[in-house]
Design a protein around this motif. Sequence first.
Motif, short mmCIF file in Angstrom:
data_model
loop_
_atom_site.label_atom_id
_atom_site.label_comp_id
_atom_site.label_asym_id
_atom_site.label_seq_id
_atom_site.Cartn_x
_atom_site.Cartn_y
_atom_site.Cartn_z
N ALA A 53 0.83 -1.19 0.00
CA ALA A 53 0.00 0.00 0.00
C ALA A 53 0.87 1.25 0.00
O ALA A 53 2.00 1.25 0.48
N THR A 54 0.34 2.33 -0.55
CA THR A 54 1.05 3.61 -0.62
C THR A 54 0.44 4.57 0.39
O THR A 54 -0.78 4.73 0.45
N ARG A 55 1.31 5.27 1.15
CA ARG A 55 0.83 6.13 2.23
C ARG A 55 1.31 7.56 1.97
O ARG A 55 2.48 7.88 2.14
N LEU A 56 0.36 8.41 1.53
CA LEU A 56 0.73 9.78 1.15
C LEU A 56 -0.14 10.85 1.79
O LEU A 56 0.10 12.03 1.56
N PHE A 57 -1.12 10.49 2.57
CA PHE A 57 -2.12 11.47 3.01
C PHE A 57 -2.21 11.57 4.54
O PHE A 57 -3.26 11.87 5.08
N GLU A 58 -1.11 11.28 5.23
CA GLU A 58 -1.22 11.01 6.65
C GLU A 58 -0.89 12.16 7.59
O GLU A 58 -1.25 12.11 8.76
N ASP A 59 -0.17 13.20 7.13
CA ASP A 59 0.19 14.25 8.08
C ASP A 59 -1.03 15.12 8.38
O ASP A 59 -1.98 15.21 7.60
N THR A 97 -12.98 3.47 7.20
CA THR A 97 -11.67 3.04 7.66
C THR A 97 -10.58 3.77 6.88
O THR A 97 -10.74 4.05 5.68
N ASP A 98 -9.47 4.05 7.55
CA ASP A 98 -8.32 4.66 6.89
C ASP A 98 -7.07 4.32 7.68
O ASP A 98 -7.14 4.14 8.91
N ILE A 99 -5.94 4.25 7.01
CA ILE A 99 -4.69 3.94 7.69
C ILE A 99 -4.13 5.15 8.42
O ILE A 99 -3.26 5.02 9.28
N VAL A 109 -13.66 2.12 2.64
CA VAL A 109 -12.23 1.89 2.89
C VAL A 109 -11.41 3.02 2.27
O VAL A 109 -11.68 3.46 1.15
N GLY A 110 -10.39 3.47 3.01
CA GLY A 110 -9.62 4.62 2.56
C GLY A 110 -10.48 5.87 2.57
O GLY A 110 -10.45 6.68 1.65
N PRO A 142 -5.41 -0.77 8.17
CA PRO A 142 -5.04 -0.90 6.77
C PRO A 142 -6.20 -1.43 5.93
O PRO A 142 -7.04 -2.20 6.42
N ALA A 143 -6.22 -1.04 4.67
CA ALA A 143 -7.24 -1.56 3.75
C ALA A 143 -7.13 -3.06 3.57
O ALA A 143 -8.12 -3.74 3.28
N GLU A 144 -5.92 -3.58 3.75
CA GLU A 144 -5.67 -4.99 3.49
C GLU A 144 -5.88 -5.87 4.71
O GLU A 144 -5.65 -7.08 4.65
N ASP A 145 -6.33 -5.28 5.81
CA ASP A 145 -6.56 -6.04 7.04
C ASP A 145 -7.77 -5.44 7.76
O ASP A 145 -7.65 -4.74 8.76
#
Length: 271
Positions: free
Chosen positions: A2-8, A69-71, A48-49, A94-97
Amino acid sequence: MATRLFEDRAHAAIYQKYRFSPQENLQSVIFSYLEEKRVSPGQLAVDVGCGSGQSTRMLAKHFEKVVGTDISEAQIEEARRAPQPPNVSYLVCPAEDLPFEDGSVDLVTAFAAVHWFDGPRFLREVDRVLKPSGCVVFSSYNRHMQLCYKDCTDELTEIFREIQDQLFTFRNEKIKLVENDYQEIFDSLPFQEKQRMTDIFDKIPLSVADIIGYIQSLSPYRLYLEAQPEEAKSLLQNTERRFLETMGVSSRDTQLELRTKHICILGCKSS
């Protein structure tokens, strides 16, 4: 992966303020499909996301319970701060869990998000949590947008596309999935009943300030800002100036119209 770019936190706040929820024509396509498949109204939808929750809240009146849900903890905090229908809640994961039991979910959605996930792992997880005859909706808008204002639509759209092209060099490779209209994701969806639509159009009233804020929320802009902060800020200032000059107005609160084109994958698990 997964790519994580939106977290700050700063990005999450911009995302909450300037990202728009799914619009009328896209909603019509989605809920007509869910009614046809007898999924709406339903018991549980999982978005999701979900980011700051714009798409999650949209689902509330169609399901007994909706979970976004979101990481990103920062995105979920922004989502929780917004006014919520009582049947909406949020989880960091995570989207995958996904923390849902096998065969317990009526609908899984991902709006402007599925291309960031680990595709094979996510689709296996979707198959696991969905009930028999449960549905999926994966949607995103693509780069083919128009800015419309009186007689200067072509000029505004050209400026907007110049900015998109300039930011294009900073894009993550997973954006290619959007550029290919989710064909790869569609092909990977393990359901016999599925369809992909690429010609859903919507109109969104926004101000010049809103358009600038939307550009700020884009992942390539955030990468540009990180790499070349002064140049990135200058790009926004110059873009706003060009918009206002082209429109012949001085206020950044002046309203115009953003016309979007959507990709949408609809699928239904066999019973």
